[in-house]
Scaffold this motif. Structure first.
Motif, PDB file in Angstrom:
ATOM      1  N   UNK A 102      13.254 101.581  55.265  1.00 25.95           N
ATOM      2  CA  UNK A 102      13.816 102.685  56.042  1.00 25.95           C
ATOM      3  C   UNK A 102      13.489 102.509  57.519  1.00 25.95           C
ATOM      4  N   UNK A 103      14.493 102.301  58.309  1.00 27.00           N
ATOM      5  CA  UNK A 103      14.525 102.049  59.744  1.00 27.00           C
ATOM      6  C   UNK A 103      13.785 100.756  60.121  1.00 27.00           C
ATOM      7  N   UNK A 104      14.483  99.895  60.814  1.00 32.70           N
ATOM      8  CA  UNK A 104      13.883  98.638  61.264  1.00 32.70           C
ATOM      9  C   UNK A 104      12.654  98.874  62.130  1.00 32.70           C
ATOM     10  N   UNK A 105      12.609 100.024  62.801  1.00 30.94           N
ATOM     11  CA  UNK A 105      11.455 100.304  63.659  1.00 30.94           C
ATOM     12  C   UNK A 105      10.165 100.374  62.862  1.00 30.94           C
ATOM     13  N   UNK A 106      10.246 100.708  61.583  1.00 27.77           N
ATOM     14  CA  UNK A 106       9.058 100.748  60.725  1.00 27.77           C
ATOM     15  C   UNK A 106       9.017  99.572  59.761  1.00 27.77           C
ATOM     16  N   UNK A 194      15.503 121.055  53.591  1.00 31.53           N
ATOM     17  CA  UNK A 194      16.800 120.652  53.042  1.00 31.53           C
ATOM     18  C   UNK A 194      17.930 120.902  54.026  1.00 31.53           C
ATOM     19  N   UNK A 195      17.847 121.982  54.779  1.00 24.14           N
ATOM     20  CA  UNK A 195      18.893 122.278  55.756  1.00 24.14           C
ATOM     21  C   UNK A 195      18.927 121.203  56.835  1.00 24.14           C
ATOM     22  N   UNK A 196      17.763 120.842  57.362  1.00 19.68           N
ATOM     23  CA  UNK A 196      17.700 119.799  58.400  1.00 19.68           C
ATOM     24  C   UNK A 196      18.273 118.488  57.866  1.00 19.68           C
ATOM     25  N   UNK A 197      17.887 118.132  56.665  1.00 15.84           N
ATOM     26  CA  UNK A 197      18.343 116.872  56.076  1.00 15.84           C
ATOM     27  C   UNK A 197      19.843 116.886  55.800  1.00 15.84           C
ATOM     28  N   UNK A 198      20.424 118.070  55.605  1.00 11.19           N
ATOM     29  CA  UNK A 198      21.860 118.165  55.348  1.00 11.19           C
ATOM     30  C   UNK A 198      22.676 117.740  56.569  1.00 11.19           C
ATOM     31  N   UNK A 199      22.105 117.830  57.761  1.00 15.14           N
ATOM     32  CA  UNK A 199      22.804 117.405  58.977  1.00 15.14           C
ATOM     33  C   UNK A 199      22.442 115.972  59.368  1.00 15.14           C
ATOM     34  N   UNK A 202      21.632 110.074  57.868  1.00 10.34           N
ATOM     35  CA  UNK A 202      21.252 109.130  56.817  1.00 10.34           C
ATOM     36  C   UNK A 202      21.010 109.908  55.532  1.00 10.34           C
ATOM     37  N   UNK A 203      21.947 109.786  54.626  1.00 10.76           N
ATOM     38  CA  UNK A 203      21.913 110.600  53.411  1.00 10.76           C
ATOM     39  C   UNK A 203      21.122 109.898  52.308  1.00 10.76           C
ATOM     40  N   UNK A 210      11.202 110.121  53.979  1.00  9.37           N
ATOM     41  CA  UNK A 210      10.709 111.429  54.398  1.00  9.37           C
ATOM     42  C   UNK A 210       9.298 111.334  54.963  1.00  9.37           C
ATOM     43  N   UNK A 211       8.493 110.436  54.407  1.00 11.20           N
ATOM     44  CA  UNK A 211       7.148 110.240  54.946  1.00 11.20           C
ATOM     45  C   UNK A 211       7.198 109.639  56.341  1.00 11.20           C
TER      46      UNK A 211
END
Length: 324
Positions: A102-106, A194-199, A202-203, A210-211
């Motif tokens: 999850x994300x090349x930055x990490x 959940x609301x924040x993640x809905x927008x 990256x689904x 999430x961590x």
């Protein structure tokens, strides 16, 4: 070698247009009659020696007229802490970072300092480390500011590593962002609900993702609720780290863009960061994201340096699903 230069070369007489072309960048190599110059954006330019007309060494970096003073190395460490991996290991002074893709930055090696090995051996160690985790091997290197890694970028390309993704780090003063909007209506939280993640674009995020999103010295999530009860109208993320506030994931419902929602989100996060003692801001933006660049320019941000993710020469295996 390794100095910032300005070079003028003669164009092909058969071509139409200007007689000369000027190139400014770091002289990465001069071998076999060819100069290799790395520009601020990481682009490598090859110039045949026979076409060379003039050249000179120029100041290492142009004077910056706005924004907080910051070295490349300071920003590299701060931005790395904002996308904290779940697993890391030292290779000399380099840091190997992994978070299940999850994300090349990490999920890339951060090559600050000496790896303690000759570069080819260090890169082979990087490949093995990521291969053991079922991940493609990436090295994150930077260009465009004093102390950045133009020579390393040129060496990576010579060894067959491919530049896949480039973006820029921009910096600005924090207080003017906080002063831009007082309209309210922005909810702040310590976790991405959940609301924040809905927008969030990256689904289907894993627990690892999430961590990573929740990791960092002091993380805040901003949400502007939708009037119809659907996914939020706008969201954002901010990581406060000493004097720095790092903005990310500023996203707005496409139907509601150009109404000041992104500015409202950033202003709310900036005010919270000011309360925690921050005074300067940074963010990362891809070069093709014209809308974001316009927004950030209007908020007083300016480009500090570019960074690039170089992928090891491809071998048989799984495709990369990492992100910038």
């Amino acid at each position: 070698m390794g100095k910032r230069v300005s070079v003028r070369r003669l164009n092909d007489p058969a071509s139409k247009g200007e007689k000369f072309t000027d190139t400014v960048g770091v002289l990465a190599s001069w071998d076999d009659g060819v100069l290799l110059i790395t520009r601020r954006n990481g682009e490598s330019v090859r110039i045949p020696e026979a076409s060379l007309v003039a050249g000179k060494v120029v100041p290492a970096a142009p004077a910056r007229r706005r924004g907080p003073a910051a070295s490349f190395e300071e920003l590299a460490h701060v931005s790395s802490r904002a996308w904290r991996p779940l697993e890391s290991e030292r290779l000399g002074e380099w840091e190997l970072r992994a978070a299940s893709g999850f994300t090349r930055r990490a999920n890339s090696a951060l090559p600050l300092g000496d790896p303690g090995l000759p570069l080819p051996d260090a890169l082979e160690a990087v490949r093995r480390w990521y291969g053991e985790r079922g991940l493609p091997a990436y090295v994150q290197a930077a260009t465009g500011a004093e102390g950045t890694q133009e020579l390393l970028c040129a060496q990576l390309e010579r060894l067959g590593w491919t530049r896949e993704v480039s973006a820029a780090v921009w910096t600005g003063a924090l207080a003017p962002v906080a002063d831009r909007d007082g309209g309210g209506g922005v909810a702040l939280s310590r976790r991405a609900d959940e609301a924040w993640l809905a927008r969030y674009q990256r689904k289907g995020l894993s627990e690892v993702a999430l961590e990573v999103l929740g990791g960092g010295p002091s993380v805040w999530f901003a949400t502007v609720p939708a009037a119809d009860g659907g996914p939020p109208a706008a969201i954002g993320r901010c990581v406060v780290d000493g004097r720095w506030a790092g903005f990310a994931a500023v996203e707005v419902d496409p139907a509601l863009r150009r109404r000041g929602l992104a500015t409202r989100v950033m202003a709310a996060l900036a005010r919270r960061a000011l309360d925690e003692g921050a005074s300067a801001a940074w963010l990362q933006v891809e070069s093709e994201n014209a809308g974001a660049r316009t927004l950030y320019t209007g908020l007083g941000f300016t480009a500090h340096h570019a960074y690039h993710h170089y992928r090891a020469p491809r071998t048989a295996g799984a495709d990369d699903d990492g992100r910038r």
